[in-house]
Enzyme design. Structure first.
Site, PDB file in Angstrom:
ATOM      1  N   GLU A   1     -65.820 -65.927  15.202  1.00  0.00           N
ATOM      2  CA  GLU A   1     -64.875 -66.857  16.223  1.00  0.00           C
ATOM      3  C   GLU A   1     -63.832 -66.460  16.781  1.00  0.00           C
ATOM      4  O   GLU A   1     -62.908 -67.045  17.247  1.00  0.00           O
ATOM      5  CB  GLU A   1     -64.929 -68.210  15.590  1.00  0.00           C
TER       6      GLU A   1
ATOM      7  N   GLU B   1     -66.900 -51.787  13.565  1.00  0.00           N
ATOM      8  CA  GLU B   1     -67.749 -50.849  14.301  1.00  0.00           C
ATOM      9  C   GLU B   1     -69.204 -51.509  14.959  1.00  0.00           C
ATOM     10  O   GLU B   1     -69.586 -50.890  15.899  1.00  0.00           O
ATOM     11  CB  GLU B   1     -68.300 -49.721  13.096  1.00  0.00           C
TER      12      GLU B   1
END
Length: 458
Positions: free
Chosen positions: A339, A80
């Site tokens: 990442e 979110e």
């Protein structure tokens, strides 16, 4: 322009606080509150940061001066928070102050990483949303006095929602989604459940599926605006790192599959399929699997699974900066946070976690934005429309989930088929980029809806 509550739920028959059920809800919260703190203490075994800012959970301990009148954006966790980035970036460019709240440590970490400069300058104030207790929520709203609130995706805390409606504080559910299963759960509570969503000043839904479900709950202020996740930019530095890694992999004659954001139980399925794939001797040079669990507290557990199944593997955390592993490595454990754009940019194919077992699926949009084809399981209700569209345009394929629960034959065969046909992977990669580009624009639609209150009234 500040959204108004003209025609909002608290001015009509809709969204009235169900007094009996709300009293029961508050009683349960007070009874369970000690266990909430015990759970945080338990999770602190993995990171002491779970105990940081603990008073904020009860609307205490705000040490810095409070700037009132900010735009309040609540992003419960990592997904979110990332989805809110395009919206927050626009508001920052306009000079607005942002109150950014979370419920999870990883959500707070993500927010700090994405908006570190704005937080340091004071333009963003980052705190935990207090637990949903009447007195804590009332104190939180009284202290911060936000201009209006935007809750991301599925967050609908009853105390917060009803308090905002009764106080005349506009609260919107944005990038909103509601699965069929969740809609059924809400309906089990009858009028009390439906009143919760009716009390929002407006709901900005991702898809027609979502909008229809909210309308079936009696919500009148609903508009379809698309999915903010299509507007989220990939970190260019991570993309470059991933592309460089991919080039090195291809130079060695190998392909890489990324099993992304996997959930508990899925790693076993994936590793069994990977073992069977390698034993099939289909490839002259064996491909490599990059396995990235969704929750960092499970990194060690998954590492043990990989080891116990006899794979030669290496952790991402063992590298300095660039990939450093031998040609005999069969599995790489992606034990790092933030990442994913690098992993996606390095991969030739993604197996999307959360979709193999009934977790609802994780975000396939980010993988497609990196130009990476996606394999999905049966369980994609969290991204229902996105999955349908990706499959239709050719950016994704779906595999049978039923066989995955016993023997991962379907997954192994799907991997073998695609990895054996690089031209098909290239076609899917092109389709993935077209797919994400075609669905951008939710940010401007949300801003327009908030500024003009252009909701569809039914």
């Amino acid at each position: 322009m500040t959204p108004s509550l003209e025609g909002a739920p608290n001015d009509s028959q809709y969204g009235a606080r169900p007094k009996f059920w709300f009293a029961v809800y508050q009683l349960l919260w007070h009874l369970l509150l000690p266990f909430a703190f015990i759970r945080l203490a338990w999770r602190a075994r993995h990171s002491a940061q779970y105990l940081s800012h603990l008073p904020e959970r009860l609307a205490f301990g705000y040490k810095k001066p409070i700037k009132q009148g900010a735009i309040w954006i609540h992003a419960v966790s990592v997904g979110e928070t990332r989805a809110a980035q395009p919206l927050i970036d626009v508001y920052l460019e306009r000079g607005e102050s942002i109150l950014l709240t979370h419920m999870t440590l990883n959500g707070r970490r993500t927010g700090a990483s994405l908006f570190g400069k704005a937080i340091a300058s004071g333009q963003i104030r980052q705190v935990y949303l207090p637990y949903d207790l009447c007195w804590a929520v009332a104190k939180f709203i009284r202290i911060f006095k936000p201009k209006f609130g935007l809750f991301m995706e599925t967050e609908a805390w009853p105390t917060v929602v009803f308090d905002c409606a009764e106080k005349g504080l506009p609260l919107f559910l944005v990038n909103a989604r509601l699965s069929e299963r969740s809609a059924r759960r809400v309906n089990r509570f009858g009028k009390a459940g439906r009143a919760l969503f009716q009390a929002f000043a407006g709901i900005l839904a991702q898809t027609e599926f979502d909008a229809q479900r909210y309308r079936s709950l009696g919500v009148r202020q609903v508009e379809i605006v698309g999915n903010l996740k299509f507007d989220v930019p990939l970190d260019p530095n991570l993309v470059v790192q991933g592309q460089s890694w991919k080039h090195e992999i291809h130079q060695g004659g190998r392909l890489m599959v990324c099993a992304a954001s996997t959930r508990d139980g899925e790693e076993e399925v994936i590793l069994k399929a990977w073992r069977d794939l390698l034993l099939s001797n289909t490839f002259k040079v064996s491909p490599v699997l990059c396995l990235v669990p969704r929750h960092p507290e499970r990194f060690s557990e998954v590492a043990n699974q990989i080891h116990d199944m006899g794979f030669r593997f290496q952790r991402r955390s063992e590298w300095n900066v660039s990939p450093q592993y031998g040609a005999d490595i069969q599995v790489i454990l992606g034990d790092s946070m933030g990442e994913m754009p690098m992993y996606y940019s390095a991969a030739d194919l993604v197996v999307m976690g959360g979709s193999l077992l009934p977790f609802g699926g994780q975000n396939l949009i980010e993988a497609c934005a990196a130009g990476c084809p996606v394999l999905l399981g049966e369980h994609t209700y969290n991204f229902q429309q996105a999955a349908i569209d990706a499959i239709q345009i050719g950016a994704a394929k779906r595999i049978s989930g039923e066989l995955l629960l016993t023997e991962p034959i379907a997954l192994m065969e799907a991997l073998k088929e695609l990895l054996s046909h690089p031209e098909e992977l290239e076609r899917m990669a092109t389709a993935a980029k077209i797919y994400t580009s075609a669905h951008q624009g939710a940010t401007q639609k949300i801003l327009a809806a908030l500024e003009h209150q252009n909701f569809t009234l039914n």
